[in-house]
Scaffold this active site. Structure first.
Site, PDB file in Angstrom:
ATOM      1  N   LYS A 213       0.847  -1.203   0.000  1.00  0.00           N
ATOM      2  CA  LYS A 213       0.000   0.000   0.000  1.00  0.00           C
ATOM      3  C   LYS A 213       0.879   1.247   0.000  1.00  0.00           C
ATOM      4  O   LYS A 213       1.487   1.603   0.997  1.00  0.00           O
ATOM      5  CB  LYS A 213      -0.934   0.053   1.216  1.00  0.00           C
ATOM      6  CG  LYS A 213      -2.045   1.059   0.933  1.00  0.00           C
ATOM      7  CD  LYS A 213      -2.621   1.773   2.113  1.00  0.00           C
ATOM      8  CE  LYS A 213      -1.846   2.858   2.736  1.00  0.00           C
ATOM      9  NZ  LYS A 213      -1.737   4.116   1.945  1.00  0.00           N
ATOM     10  N   GLU A 288       9.801   0.947  10.581  1.00  0.00           N
ATOM     11  CA  GLU A 288      10.857   1.950  10.400  1.00  0.00           C
ATOM     12  C   GLU A 288      10.169   3.293  10.583  1.00  0.00           C
ATOM     13  O   GLU A 288       9.355   3.695   9.753  1.00  0.00           O
ATOM     14  CB  GLU A 288      11.472   1.779   9.004  1.00  0.00           C
ATOM     15  CG  GLU A 288      12.856   2.340   8.917  1.00  0.00           C
ATOM     16  CD  GLU A 288      12.860   3.686   8.242  1.00  0.00           C
ATOM     17  OE1 GLU A 288      12.745   4.689   8.990  1.00  0.00           O
ATOM     18  OE2 GLU A 288      12.942   3.750   7.012  1.00  0.00           O
ATOM     19  N   CYS A 322      13.527  10.422   7.567  1.00  0.00           N
ATOM     20  CA  CYS A 322      13.401   9.954   8.945  1.00  0.00           C
ATOM     21  C   CYS A 322      14.726  10.123   9.683  1.00  0.00           C
ATOM     22  O   CYS A 322      14.756  10.213  10.902  1.00  0.00           O
ATOM     23  CB  CYS A 322      12.946   8.508   8.952  1.00  0.00           C
ATOM     24  SG  CYS A 322      13.799   7.507   7.755  1.00  0.00           S
ATOM     25  N   GLU A 419       9.748  15.193  15.806  1.00  0.00           N
ATOM     26  CA  GLU A 419      10.208  15.140  14.418  1.00  0.00           C
ATOM     27  C   GLU A 419       9.457  16.217  13.631  1.00  0.00           C
ATOM     28  O   GLU A 419       8.234  16.235  13.609  1.00  0.00           O
ATOM     29  CB  GLU A 419       9.889  13.754  13.845  1.00  0.00           C
ATOM     30  CG  GLU A 419      10.328  13.600  12.410  1.00  0.00           C
ATOM     31  CD  GLU A 419      10.206  12.164  11.913  1.00  0.00           C
ATOM     32  OE1 GLU A 419       9.115  11.597  11.973  1.00  0.00           O
ATOM     33  OE2 GLU A 419      11.233  11.619  11.467  1.00  0.00           O
TER      34      GLU A 419
HETATM   35  P1  NAI Z   1       1.754   8.265   8.292  1.00  0.00           P
HETATM   36  O1  NAI Z   1       2.515   7.429   9.249  1.00  0.00           O
HETATM   37  O2  NAI Z   1       0.322   8.573   8.612  1.00  0.00           O
HETATM   38  O3  NAI Z   1       1.763   7.585   6.826  1.00  0.00           O
HETATM   39  C1  NAI Z   1       2.652   6.587   6.388  1.00  0.00           C
HETATM   40  C2  NAI Z   1       1.870   5.458   5.719  1.00  0.00           C
HETATM   41  O4  NAI Z   1       1.005   4.876   6.679  1.00  0.00           O
HETATM   42  C3  NAI Z   1       0.974   5.899   4.561  1.00  0.00           C
HETATM   43  O5  NAI Z   1       0.966   4.894   3.575  1.00  0.00           O
HETATM   44  C4  NAI Z   1      -0.394   5.979   5.222  1.00  0.00           C
HETATM   45  O6  NAI Z   1      -1.460   5.826   4.321  1.00  0.00           O
HETATM   46  C5  NAI Z   1      -0.325   4.828   6.201  1.00  0.00           C
HETATM   47  N1  NAI Z   1      -1.242   4.922   7.336  1.00  0.00           N
HETATM   48  C6  NAI Z   1      -1.704   6.037   7.962  1.00  0.00           C
HETATM   49  N2  NAI Z   1      -2.545   5.706   8.952  1.00  0.00           N
HETATM   50  C7  NAI Z   1      -2.623   4.356   8.970  1.00  0.00           C
HETATM   51  C8  NAI Z   1      -3.329   3.415   9.771  1.00  0.00           C
HETATM   52  N3  NAI Z   1      -4.138   3.808  10.750  1.00  0.00           N
HETATM   53  N4  NAI Z   1      -3.142   2.092   9.520  1.00  0.00           N
HETATM   54  C9  NAI Z   1      -2.320   1.686   8.537  1.00  0.00           C
HETATM   55  N5  NAI Z   1      -1.649   2.533   7.737  1.00  0.00           N
HETATM   56  C10 NAI Z   1      -1.786   3.852   7.954  1.00  0.00           C
HETATM   57  O7  NAI Z   1       2.556   9.595   8.069  1.00  0.00           O
HETATM   58  P2  NAI Z   1       2.000  11.037   7.622  1.00  0.00           P
HETATM   59  O8  NAI Z   1       0.715  11.333   8.317  1.00  0.00           O
HETATM   60  O9  NAI Z   1       2.010  11.124   6.162  1.00  0.00           O
HETATM   61  O10 NAI Z   1       3.147  11.981   8.191  1.00  0.00           O
HETATM   62  C11 NAI Z   1       3.119  12.345   9.569  1.00  0.00           C
HETATM   63  C12 NAI Z   1       4.497  12.382  10.140  1.00  0.00           C
HETATM   64  O11 NAI Z   1       5.032  11.072  10.118  1.00  0.00           O
HETATM   65  C13 NAI Z   1       5.518  13.216   9.374  1.00  0.00           C
HETATM   66  O12 NAI Z   1       5.449  14.560   9.728  1.00  0.00           O
HETATM   67  C14 NAI Z   1       6.800  12.574   9.826  1.00  0.00           C
HETATM   68  O13 NAI Z   1       7.156  13.096  11.079  1.00  0.00           O
HETATM   69  C15 NAI Z   1       6.436  11.113   9.994  1.00  0.00           C
HETATM   70  N6  NAI Z   1       6.835  10.305   8.828  1.00  0.00           N
HETATM   71  C16 NAI Z   1       7.944   9.517   8.933  1.00  0.00           C
HETATM   72  C17 NAI Z   1       8.380   8.803   7.844  1.00  0.00           C
HETATM   73  C18 NAI Z   1       9.586   7.927   7.903  1.00  0.00           C
HETATM   74  O14 NAI Z   1      10.227   7.722   6.882  1.00  0.00           O
HETATM   75  N7  NAI Z   1       9.909   7.333   9.028  1.00  0.00           N
HETATM   76  C19 NAI Z   1       7.720   8.898   6.538  1.00  0.00           C
HETATM   77  C20 NAI Z   1       6.530   9.688   6.546  1.00  0.00           C
HETATM   78  C21 NAI Z   1       6.131  10.376   7.658  1.00  0.00           C
END
Ligand code: NAI
Ligand code: MG
Length: 515
Positions: A213, A288, A322, A419
């Site tokens: 996904k 991660e 990240c 972050e």
């Molecule tokens: P997110 O963690 O919500 O999104 C990442 C993935 O998880 C996307 O594919 C999203 O559709 C999915 N997702 C979201 N809610 C979910 C749920 N309840 N169950 C299963 N999958 C779910 O991240 P978002 O909201 O885009 O960004 C928020 C913050 O997260 C950013 O400001 C950053 O701090 C952090 N982040 C960290 C990343 C990393 O590489 N470790 C990458 C993206 C965001």
């Protein structure tokens, strides 16, 4: 866009797709504007609900195209297809060498289409096209090649066993490593193609099948990769791609009883939801997650490399990494010089749309992300942090933020603890090495860290003292398919890339034979 019924459509490259509200943008490859579908069991299909959502160009906020909004029913079908492909399809009987060759072929195809993928990444995510062309795409190609090589090298061991309660008996004992099964993979938007590669590479090398996904902000490169996966000749159902939102498609996948493992990259907050969703049937989980990585410049550092290094540690990918070096600790002897050097680099960065050839920093990925970063900047400044460069939004259209250097920050401020995931670094002076190690480790995250020094002993001592999954010495953001990457503490579980990634996708079976 609504579709009347769930029909199988031709590949998204085909021209039969229906109307779209996207205005003609003749400079873009036509494929981008076409409506996108889900890849389930080797076919491109509409979402069961017929719903779709817009993916936008963050440089302008305009819609690129509409993408199928997959949800529970689509996930159910994708998981069923992946289960079938795992248990009975040709994938199951393929030799490791054949599997490796397919992955290698995928790498070749990706490399052939490198320019196109760089454009897709730039349009969907906002990053400079030139950066995607030299970093994201070649790293993804390399990762697939590295994992293709592993396919034939996953093996167990033999063990001389003694069994004290079976005197005189002889045994032959060995382990074998088997694919963990059907895997759900949920990826973020900061490196859309590369994150797909990090996830798919080891899963395919070990013989798993996948439901992937992509992030709702950046689905395009994963969908195009899906086409190349088909072109490479992977059997139907081995890789299924369901685009959609986290709360619907993502949550349905993370908690699905039909998957054996869920692999997630994204926020620590959602990482915790994934663990909860996976806990009812104890499926395996790898995570991660976020970071707040300390970047330490010692008194004996070579400032000619440390200053540009500290700037690129935070500003690469607009801080949407990240492992971004977001807490810059500088020995007080050099604090003013390093801060001014990084601030001056920040002021010179050419901010603009990713497709402009002279752009060095593009927009943040989404309006939501812009608001999040601006909210944190406001919070920091209201608590007394001072921007010596940047501090504001850049322009009025698109989701651009000025590269920002904050000083006068204190532990406990949100900008120091959370972050930010934007081009914002907090610079902090220190005098004593033990003090700076304590500060560096004094955070809930432990993904990456760096130290800049010309003293070899200090470099190793501090590398050892830092509680982080990666420590860079006199460099930053160096990645390689062979090097494991992942987090201590709340930065995650498990390691991506390297031989360690194979551990995430295999079960070990011990076989004991009485002779
Ligand atoms: P997110 O963690 O919500 O999104 C990442 C993935 O998880 C996307 O594919 C999203 O559709 C999915 N997702 C979201 N809610 C979910 C749920 N309840 N169950 C299963 N999958 C779910 O991240 P978002 O909201 O885009 O960004 C928020 C913050 O997260 C950013 O400001 C950053 O701090 C952090 N982040 C960290 C990343 C990393 O590489 N470790 C990458 C993206 C965001
Ligand atoms: Mg989210």
């Amino acid at each position: 866009m609504k579709a009347a019924s769930r029909t199988s459509v031709r590949s998204p490259r085909s021209k039969n797709t229906s109307s779209t509200s996207v205005p003609a943008q003749p400079e873009l490859p036509g494929w981008i504007r076409e409506p996108k579908h889900l890849l389930i069991n080797g076919k491109w299909v509409e979402a069961a609900s017929g719903e779709s959502f817009a993916t936008v160009d963050p440089a302008s906020g305009s819609t690129l195209c509409h993408v199928a909004a997959g949800a529970k029913e689509d996930i159910d079908q994708a998981v069923a297809a992946a289960r079938n492909a795992f248990e009975s399809g040709p994938w199951r009987s393929m030799t490791a060498s054949e599997r490796g060759r397919l992955i290698w072929r995928l790498a070749d195809l990706l490399e052939e289409h490198a320019d196109e993928f760089a454009t897709l990444e730039s349009l969907d995510n906002g990053k400079p096209r030139a950066v995607a062309r030299v970093a994201d795409v070649p790293l993804a190609v390399d990762l697939f090649r590295y994992m293709a090589g592993w396919a034939t090298k996953i093996h167990g061991s033999t063990f001389p066993i003694s069994v004290p309660y079976a005197p005189g008996a002889q045994f032959f004992s060995y382990t074998q490593r088997e694919p963990i099964g059907v895997v759900g993979q949920i990826i973020p938007w900061n490196f859309p193609l590369l994150m797909a590669a990090w996830k798919l590479g080891p899963a395919l090398a070990t013989g798993c099948t996948v439901v992937l996904k992509p992030a709702e902000q950046t689905p395009l490169s994963a969908l195009r990769l899906g086409e190349l996966i088909q072109q490479a000749g992977f059997p139907d159902g081995v890789v299924n791609i369901v685009t959609g939102f986290g709360e619907t498609a993502g949550a349905a996948l993370a908690g699905h009883p039909g998957i054996d493992k869920v692999a997630f990259t994204g926020s620590t907050e959602v990482g915790k939801l994934i663990v909860r969703a996976a806990s009812h049937d104890l499926k395996k989980v790898s995570l991660e997650l976020g970071g707040k990585s300390p970047n330490i410049v010692l008194a004996d550092a070579d400032l000619e490399t440390a200053i540009p290094g500290a700037a690129s540690a935070i500003f690469f990918n607009h801080g949407q990494c990240c492992c971004a070096g977001s807490r810059l600790y500088v020995h007080k002897k050099h604090f003013d010089q390093v801060v001014e050097g990084v601030a001056s680099a920040a002021r010179k960065i050419k901010v603009g749309p990713g497709l402009s050839p002279d752009t060095e920093m593009g927009p943040l990925v989404s309006e939501e992300q812009l608001n999040r970063v601006m909210g944190l900047l406001k919070s920091g400044q209201s608590e007394g942090a001072k921007p010596v460069a940047g501090g504001s939004r850049h322009g009025k259209a698109g989701y651009f933020v000025q590269p920002t250097v904050l000083v006068n920050t204190q532990p406990g401020m949100r900008v120091m603890e959370e972050e930010i995931f934007g081009p914002v670094v907090c610079a902090v002076p220190f005098t004593d090495e033990e003090e700076v190690i304590r500060s560096a480790n004094g955070n809930i995250y432990g993904l990456a860290a760096a130290v800049w020094t010309s003293n070899l002993s200090k470099a190793h001592r501090i590398a050892s003292a830092l509680r982080a999954g990666t420590v860079w010495v006199n460099c930053y953001n160096i990645f390689d398919a062979a090097l494991p990457f992942g987090g201590y503490k709340q930065s995650g579980w498990g390691r991506e890339m390297g031989a360690e990634a194979l551990e995430l996708y295999t079960e070990t079976k011990a076989v004991c034979v009485r002779l």
